[in-house]
Design an enzyme around this catalytic site. Structure first.
Site, mmCIF file in Angstrom:
data_model
loop_
_atom_site.group_PDB
_atom_site.id
_atom_site.type_symbol
_atom_site.label_atom_id
_atom_site.label_comp_id
_atom_site.label_asym_id
_atom_site.label_seq_id
_atom_site.Cartn_x
_atom_site.Cartn_y
_atom_site.Cartn_z
ATOM 1 N N HIS A 78 6.638 -7.051 7.278
ATOM 2 C CA HIS A 78 6.997 -5.766 6.669
ATOM 3 C C HIS A 78 7.338 -4.798 7.802
ATOM 4 C CE1 HIS A 78 6.212 -7.000 2.564
ATOM 5 N NE2 HIS A 78 5.232 -7.726 3.059
ATOM 6 N N GLY A 84 0.764 0.740 -0.052
ATOM 7 C CA GLY A 84 0.842 1.805 -1.038
ATOM 8 C C GLY A 84 0.062 1.536 -2.304
ATOM 9 N N THR A 114 5.611 -4.306 -2.555
ATOM 10 C CA THR A 114 5.291 -3.539 -3.760
ATOM 11 C C THR A 114 6.076 -2.230 -3.838
ATOM 12 O OG1 THR A 114 3.045 -4.220 -3.186
ATOM 13 C CG2 THR A 114 3.300 -2.894 -5.161
ATOM 14 N N ARG A 243 -3.442 -18.804 -0.743
ATOM 15 C CA ARG A 243 -4.389 -17.731 -1.066
ATOM 16 C C ARG A 243 -5.544 -18.215 -1.931
ATOM 17 N NH1 ARG A 243 -0.690 -13.385 -3.383
ATOM 18 N NH2 ARG A 243 -2.469 -12.100 -2.833
ATOM 19 N N ASP A 299 2.839 -11.894 7.470
ATOM 20 C CA ASP A 299 2.784 -10.782 6.505
ATOM 21 C C ASP A 299 2.427 -9.486 7.245
ATOM 22 O OD1 ASP A 299 3.052 -9.562 4.070
ATOM 23 O OD2 ASP A 299 1.406 -10.615 3.076
#
Ligand code: ZN
Length: 406
Positions: A78, A84, A114, A243, A299
Site C-alpha cells: 500500500h 482507515g 478498503t 490467514r 501488505d
C-alpha cells in the site's frame, strides 16, 4: 582479485560498471560461486570468472562473503497508504523509498484497499511515479476492494491496462469479506474478463488480485469462476490465503488446479506467526506442491488490526516491508529450507505472475541490474536497482527527492 580492493567501495559508486567478484549466486537457482558484471543498468555477464575490464571506471565488489540474489519483488504494497477501518485517525502512512530498498526490495506493486475515497488511483500512480523517479521499479494495480465499478484512472479498466504502462492488473478486489462490496458472481466474471482482455491489449499480465477475507464462502466464488467461465486459472492471484486454516486448504486446491497464490507474510518475529508460516511451507512441500505457484508479499503500509486474547479491538498496526527479507532469513537459517527453494517466492515467481520476467526477477544477462547482496547470515548488505547502488552496508545511500527535516 587484488588485495587492495576493498569490500565496500562506495566512493566510486557512480562508476558505469560494477563487478561483483566471487559471490555465492542464486539466480534464484543455485549457480555456485561466480562473478556478476552490471553495465548500463542491466546484468551484462554472469560467469565463474570475469576479468576486470581496463580503461573504464569500475566499482569492484569483493563478493566472497556475499550471497547474490535477484532484487526482491513485493507485489502487494500500500505504497500510498491504506487503512482507515477505525476512522480517519487510522489511515496508514505512505511508504518511503529508504524502507523499501533497505528491505532488499527493488520492485514494488502498489494498490488500494478498503479506502477508495481519500485514496485515489491518481494518487497511487503519482506515488508510484515518484518511487520510480527515485530509482525503484514501481508498478500499480487499478481498483480497490470495492467493485463494480472498478476505481480507475482513465474511467475504464481496459483503458488503464492498455494505455498506462505502470498498470499491471486489477486489485485488490475484496472477496468473502465483510468489508467487500458483496460482488456477485457476474461482477467477478465481468471484471476478470475485462482485466484479461485489457492485459492482452497492453501486453501486461492483467492479473486479478483477489483479497481473500475471513468470510464463509472462502474460495467458492473463485472455484466457480474457473469452472463456469473460459478465464484461465492463471489470471487470478488470491492473496492473504494463509490467514486461516480452511482458507489455506482451499488455496492448496487452487494450486492443484494450476493457480498461483500469494501469502501475506505476517511479522515472522512473532513466534505464533512464524510457526504458522513454517507449517504452511511444510504442508506445501510435503504435498510436493510446487512452490513455483506461491508468492510472498508484505501488505506493507496496509492496516493490520490488533486484537487481545479475547478478540477485543486494541488498535491498528501497520504492515512492514521488512517481513519479506526476515521471512527468507528465518526460513533458511532456522528452518533449514534451501535458498533456491524459498527465494523464487520473492523473485522469479512474482516476476512471472506479473509478466515482468523479461525485465527482472532473475539473475540473467540482459535483465535489469536488480541485485540484492546478503551476508552469510542473510542480512541485506547491498542493493542494486537497475545497476545503481542503492544500499551499502545495509543502509540507503540514495538521497530521496524530498527529505524529512527535523
Ligand atoms: Zn487485502
Amino acid at each position: 582479485m587484488e588485495k587492495s580492493s576493498r569490500r565496500f567501495t562506495s566512493d566510486n559508486r557512480h562508476a558505469p560498471l560494477t563487478l561483483i567478484k566471487g559471490a555465492r549466486i542464486f539466480t534464484p537457482d543455485d549457480a555456485g560461486r561466480g562473478d556478476i558484471l552490471l553495465a548500463g543498468g542491466v546484468i551484462a555477464l554472469i560467469e565463474p570468472e570475469i576479468e576486470i575490464p581496463r580503461g573504464i571506471p569500475i566499482r569492484l565488489v569483493d563478493g566472497r562473503d556475499f550471497i547474490a540474489s535477484p532484487g526482491l519483488i513485493d507485489l502487494h504494497v500500500h505504497i500510498a497508504g491504506g487503512g482507515g477501518e477505525g476512522g480517519p485517525a487510522t489511515r496508514t502512512p505512505e511508504i518511503r523509498l529508504t524502507g523499501i530498498i533497505e528491505a532488499g526490495v527493488t520492485t514494488v506493486v502498489g494498490l488500494l484497499g478498503t479506502d477508495d475515497i481519500s485514496r485515489t488511483p491518481d494518487g497511487l500512480l503519482a506515488k508510484s511515479l515518484g518511487l520510480e523517479q527515485d530509482g525503484l521499479n514501481s508498478y500499480i494495480l487499478s481498483g480497490s476492494y470495492a467493485f463494480p465499478p472498478v476505481t480507475t484512472i482513465t474511467g475504464a479498466l481496459k483503458k488503464d491496462l492498455m494505455l498506462i504502462p505502470h498498470v499491471l492488473g486489477v486489485g485488490e478486489l475484496a472477496v468473502s469479506d465483510h468489508r467487500s462490496s458483496e460482488p456477485t458472481f457476474e461482477d467477478l466474471a465481468k471484471t476478470a474478463a475485462e482485466a484479461r482482455v485489457g492485459g492482452m491489449l497492453g501486453n501486461k499480465a492483467g492479473i486479478v488480485n483477489l483479497h481473500m477475507g475471513e468470510g464463509r464462502k472462502g474460495f467458492d466464488p473463485i472455484f466457480r469462476l474457473i469452472k463456469e467461465t473460459d478465464i484461465p486459472v492463471t489470471q487470478f492471484l488470491p492473496t492473504h490465503v494463509n490467514r486461516k486454516a480452511d482458507l489455506f486448504r482451499q488455496a492448496v486446491e487452487f494450486i492443484q488446479l494450476g493457480g498461483t497464490v500469494d501469502m501475506t507474510i505476517f511479522n515472522p518475529d512473532d513466534p505464533a506467526n512464524f510457526s504458522k508460516l513454517i507449517n504452511a511451507m511444510d504442508e506445501l512441500l510435503g504435498r510436493e506442491t510446487s512452490l513455483r505457484q506461491v508468492t510472498f508479499s508484505s501488505d506493507a503500509n496496509g492496516s493490520m488490526p490488533k486484537f487481545d486474547e479475547n478478540g477485543a479491538f486494541l488498535g491498528m498496526g501497520v504492515g512492514c516491508i521488512n517481513v519479506l527479507k526476515r521471512a527468507v532469513q528465518r526460513l533458511i537459517i532456522e528452518h533449514g529450507l534451501p535458498p533456491e527453494t524459498i527465494l523464487p517466492c520473492v523473485t522469479s515467481n512474482p516476476a512471472r505472475v506479473l509478466k515482468l520476467n523479461d525485465r527482472t526477477g532473475s539473475l540473467k544477462p540482459g535483465l535489469a541490474g536488480d541485485v540484492t547482496l546478503f551476508d552469510n547470515d542473510w542480512n541485506v548488505q547491498q542493493v542494486y536497482c537497475r545497476g545503481k547502488l542503492m544500499v551499502d552496508q545495509g543502509r540507503s545511500v540514495v538521497s530521496e527527492a524530498i527529505s524529512i527535516e527535523n
